[in-house]
Design a protein around this motif. Structure first.
Motif, PDB file in Angstrom:
ATOM      1  N   ARG A  14       1.070  -1.673   0.085  1.00 18.88           N
ATOM      2  CA  ARG A  14      -0.288   0.427  -0.380  1.00 18.88           C
ATOM      3  C   ARG A  14       0.390   1.150   0.041  1.00 18.88           C
ATOM      4  N   LYS A  15       0.858   2.516  -0.358  1.00 14.73           N
ATOM      5  CA  LYS A  15       0.493   3.816  -0.423  1.00 14.73           C
ATOM      6  C   LYS A  15       1.619   3.796   1.413  1.00 14.73           C
ATOM      7  N   SER A  16       0.877   3.376   2.061  1.00 18.41           N
ATOM      8  CA  SER A  16       0.260   4.143   3.123  1.00 18.41           C
ATOM      9  C   SER A  16       2.129   2.983   3.395  1.00 18.41           C
ATOM     10  N   GLY A  17       2.575   2.106   2.864  1.00 20.50           N
ATOM     11  CA  GLY A  17       3.467   1.090   3.768  1.00 20.50           C
ATOM     12  C   GLY A  17       3.300   0.182   4.056  1.00 20.50           C
ATOM     13  N   GLY A  18       1.331  -0.087   4.626  1.00 22.01           N
ATOM     14  CA  GLY A  18       1.315  -1.005   5.026  1.00 22.01           C
ATOM     15  C   GLY A  18       1.527  -2.746   4.034  1.00 22.01           C
ATOM     16  N   LEU A  19       1.391  -3.686   4.894  1.00 25.65           N
ATOM     17  CA  LEU A  19       2.118  -4.731   3.859  1.00 25.65           C
ATOM     18  C   LEU A  19       0.954  -4.893   2.715  1.00 25.65           C
ATOM     19  N   GLY A  20      -0.868  -4.520   3.242  1.00 23.18           N
ATOM     20  CA  GLY A  20      -1.694  -5.095   2.111  1.00 23.18           C
ATOM     21  C   GLY A  20      -1.792  -6.230   2.297  1.00 23.18           C
ATOM     22  N   GLY A  21      -2.284  -6.894   1.620  1.00 24.12           N
ATOM     23  CA  GLY A  21      -2.862  -8.585   1.261  1.00 24.12           C
ATOM     24  C   GLY A  21      -1.443  -9.346   1.264  1.00 24.12           C
ATOM     25  N   TYR A  22      -2.029 -10.786   1.131  1.00 25.58           N
ATOM     26  CA  TYR A  22      -1.191 -11.972   0.902  1.00 25.58           C
ATOM     27  C   TYR A  22      -2.314 -13.140   0.862  1.00 25.58           C
ATOM     28  N   HIS A  23      -2.493 -14.008  -0.329  1.00 25.76           N
ATOM     29  CA  HIS A  23      -3.603 -15.113  -0.647  1.00 25.76           C
ATOM     30  C   HIS A  23      -2.774 -16.192   0.413  1.00 25.76           C
ATOM     31  N   TRP A  24      -1.639 -16.910   0.611  1.00 27.12           N
ATOM     32  CA  TRP A  24      -0.901 -17.618   0.922  1.00 27.12           C
ATOM     33  C   TRP A  24      -1.063 -17.488   2.591  1.00 27.12           C
ATOM     34  N   GLY A  25      -1.418 -15.862   2.850  1.00 23.60           N
ATOM     35  CA  GLY A  25      -0.733 -15.520   4.578  1.00 23.60           C
ATOM     36  C   GLY A  25       0.077 -14.600   4.781  1.00 23.60           C
ATOM     37  N   LEU A  26       0.020 -13.288   5.595  1.00 27.29           N
ATOM     38  CA  LEU A  26       0.956 -11.973   5.304  1.00 27.29           C
ATOM     39  C   LEU A  26       2.526 -12.827   6.161  1.00 27.29           C
ATOM     40  N   PRO A  27       2.362 -13.826   7.423  1.00 24.81           N
ATOM     41  CA  PRO A  27       3.836 -14.179   8.123  1.00 24.81           C
ATOM     42  C   PRO A  27       4.544 -14.817   6.732  1.00 24.81           C
ATOM     43  N   VAL A  28       4.177 -15.170   5.428  1.00 21.93           N
ATOM     44  CA  VAL A  28       4.989 -16.046   4.089  1.00 21.93           C
ATOM     45  C   VAL A  28       4.838 -14.239   3.312  1.00 21.93           C
ATOM     46  N   LYS A  29       4.285 -13.870   3.040  1.00 18.17           N
ATOM     47  CA  LYS A  29       4.707 -12.280   2.195  1.00 18.17           C
ATOM     48  C   LYS A  29       5.871 -11.545   3.570  1.00 18.17           C
ATOM     49  N   ARG A  30       5.593 -11.159   4.792  1.00 17.03           N
ATOM     50  CA  ARG A  30       7.381 -11.080   4.884  1.00 17.03           C
ATOM     51  C   ARG A  30       8.466 -11.621   5.757  1.00 17.03           C
ATOM     52  N   THR A  31       8.375 -12.950   5.441  1.00 19.43           N
ATOM     53  CA  THR A  31       9.568 -13.466   5.179  1.00 19.43           C
ATOM     54  C   THR A  31      10.154 -13.617   3.800  1.00 19.43           C
ATOM     55  N   ILE A  32       9.056 -13.107   2.660  1.00 17.89           N
ATOM     56  CA  ILE A  32       9.492 -13.621   1.670  1.00 17.89           C
ATOM     57  C   ILE A  32      10.739 -11.992   0.967  1.00 17.89           C
ATOM     58  N   LEU A  33       9.269 -11.091   1.639  1.00 18.90           N
ATOM     59  CA  LEU A  33      10.194  -9.772   1.138  1.00 18.90           C
ATOM     60  C   LEU A  33      11.542  -9.523   2.548  1.00 18.90           C
ATOM     61  N   ALA A  34      11.348  -9.964   3.400  1.00 18.15           N
ATOM     62  CA  ALA A  34      12.792 -10.092   4.636  1.00 18.15           C
ATOM     63  C   ALA A  34      14.640 -10.809   3.754  1.00 18.15           C
ATOM     64  N   TRP A  35      13.386 -11.713   2.984  1.00 22.13           N
ATOM     65  CA  TRP A  35      14.980 -13.044   2.748  1.00 22.13           C
ATOM     66  C   TRP A  35      15.165 -11.849   1.152  1.00 22.13           C
ATOM     67  N   GLU A  36      14.487 -11.614   0.329  1.00 19.68           N
ATOM     68  CA  GLU A  36      14.509 -10.849  -0.347  1.00 19.68           C
ATOM     69  C   GLU A  36      15.185 -10.028  -0.730  1.00 19.68           C
ATOM     70  N   ALA A  37      15.239  -8.927   0.007  1.00 21.48           N
ATOM     71  CA  ALA A  37      15.906  -7.937   0.493  1.00 21.48           C
ATOM     72  C   ALA A  37      17.615  -7.891   1.403  1.00 21.48           C
ATOM     73  N   ALA A  38      17.179  -8.673   2.294  1.00 15.42           N
ATOM     74  CA  ALA A  38      18.638  -8.765   2.974  1.00 15.42           C
ATOM     75  C   ALA A  38      19.446  -9.960   2.162  1.00 15.42           C
ATOM     76  N   ARG A  39      19.121 -10.846   0.937  1.00  9.08           N
ATOM     77  CA  ARG A  39      19.699 -11.418   0.277  1.00  9.08           C
ATOM     78  C   ARG A  39      20.378 -10.327  -0.617  1.00  9.08           C
ATOM     79  N   GLU A  40      19.999  -9.270  -1.289  1.00  8.07           N
ATOM     80  CA  GLU A  40      20.230  -8.045  -1.576  1.00  8.07           C
ATOM     81  C   GLU A  40      21.422  -7.512  -1.239  1.00  8.07           C
ATOM     82  N   ASP A  41      21.193  -7.154  -0.109  1.00  8.58           N
ATOM     83  CA  ASP A  41      21.974  -5.858   1.228  1.00  8.58           C
ATOM     84  C   ASP A  41      23.651  -6.826   0.514  1.00  8.58           C
ATOM     85  N   ALA A  42      23.422  -8.644   1.134  1.00  5.98           N
ATOM     86  CA  ALA A  42      24.483  -9.613   0.925  1.00  5.98           C
ATOM     87  C   ALA A  42      24.874  -9.750   0.010  1.00  5.98           C
ATOM     88  N   MET A  43      24.854  -9.263  -1.027  1.00  7.18           N
ATOM     89  CA  MET A  43      26.051  -9.717  -2.833  1.00  7.18           C
ATOM     90  C   MET A  43      27.037  -8.790  -3.056  1.00  7.18           C
TER      91      MET A  43
END
Length: 280
Positions: free
Chosen positions: A251-280
């Motif tokens: 969302r524009k507000s920075g809220g996660l919004g929804g995720y069809h397979w559960g917000l914990p999964v969405k949060r984990t994927i976003l964290a996993w991707e961002a951390a991997r990008e930073d680690a490169m």
């Protein structure tokens, strides 16, 4: 390779438990305490983190924080150019060169999958067990079952193409799935959806890993700036989670919004991707 897949799924389950602990805490949990609550030694827990994402548990907690989506919006917001007004661009390759996709024709979609054979299998992924589906042209479905359960995920996916034939095919999709989650080699997608949905999914494919965009930005990118709600619905109907990165829409507000397979999964994927990008 099967051992590696199982290990990735196990890592996600550990992270899912750690996420609950982190959310309940008022500050960062020290490594020793977090490892103890996971039933591991600090050294083993540290190695697990490094193997999974490449940063320390302390650093990763910052990515899992509830405010991380707002930080991504401020620092890694992706502006999508209006590039879809003329309609679908057809079979194409994406910016990161590991996905090749082909869209189902509108006529095929209207027939609700009639005459189509879709193979499926349960496969371990970095984010827990995944229900993976594919035609002879490529992967057409990925659903995460950690939050919903196997039965609900299967019912959800098969209802999308009710006239298709679904065949369990243990091992048949393993190579495609392995390449998809490792982002190595070329992954083929067969996108099964209505023309409007496919436009939205194509726009999502332009958002780089470790970055985010907004629903309104996607609406503008496909030439339908007032169709934000319809875009949100299309994002939620994305059948190929992770590869068509609906988790990168917030969302524009920075809220996660929804995720069809559960917000914990969405949060984990976003964290996993961002951390991997930073680690490169």
């Amino acid at each position: 390779m099967r051992h590696e897949q199982l290990e990735q799924g196990y890592h996600y389950q550990v992270m899912r438990r750690a996420l609950d602990l982190i959310d309940a805490a008022e500050g960062t949990i020290p490594l020793d305490d977090l490892a103890a609550q996971m039933g591991m030694s600090p050294a083993h827990f540290q190695r697990l983190f490094s193997a999974w994402v490449g940063v320390s548990p302390k650093r990763y907690q910052q990515y899992l924080a509830l405010g991380h989506a707002k930080a991504l919006l401020a620092e890694r917001f992706t502006t999508l150019e209006t590039a879809h007004n003329a309609g679908l661009t057809g079979t194409g390759r994406l910016h990161d060169l590991f996905i090749r996709w082909e869209a189902m024709s509108p006529g095929d979609f209207a027939r609700a999958g009639e005459g189509l054979t879709i193979r499926w299998d349960h496969i371990d992924s970095p984010f827990g067990e995944a229900l993976v589906m594919g035609t002879d042209r490529g992967i057409c479905g990925i659903a995460f079952t950690a939050e919903t359960g196997q039965a609900a995920a299967m019912a959800d996916m098969t209802a999308r193409w009710p006239r298709a034939s679904f065949v369990e095919a243990p091992g048949a999709l393993s190579d495609w799935a392995r390449a998809a989650f490792a982002q190595a080699g070329e992954t083929r997608l067969h996108m099964l959806g209505a023309p409007f949905q496919i436009k939205v999914w194509e726009a999502l494919l332009q958002v780089p890993s470790g970055h985010v965009t907004t629903y309104s930005e996607i609406a503008g990118a496909i030439g339908r700036p007032r169709a934000v709600r319809a875009v949100g619905t299309a994002v939620g109907r994305n059948p190929v989670s992770f590869l068509i990165p609906c988790h990168r829409a917030i969302r524009k507000s920075g809220g996660l919004g929804g995720y069809h397979w559960g917000l914990p999964v969405k949060r984990t994927i976003l964290a996993w991707e961002a951390a991997r990008e930073d680690a490169m």
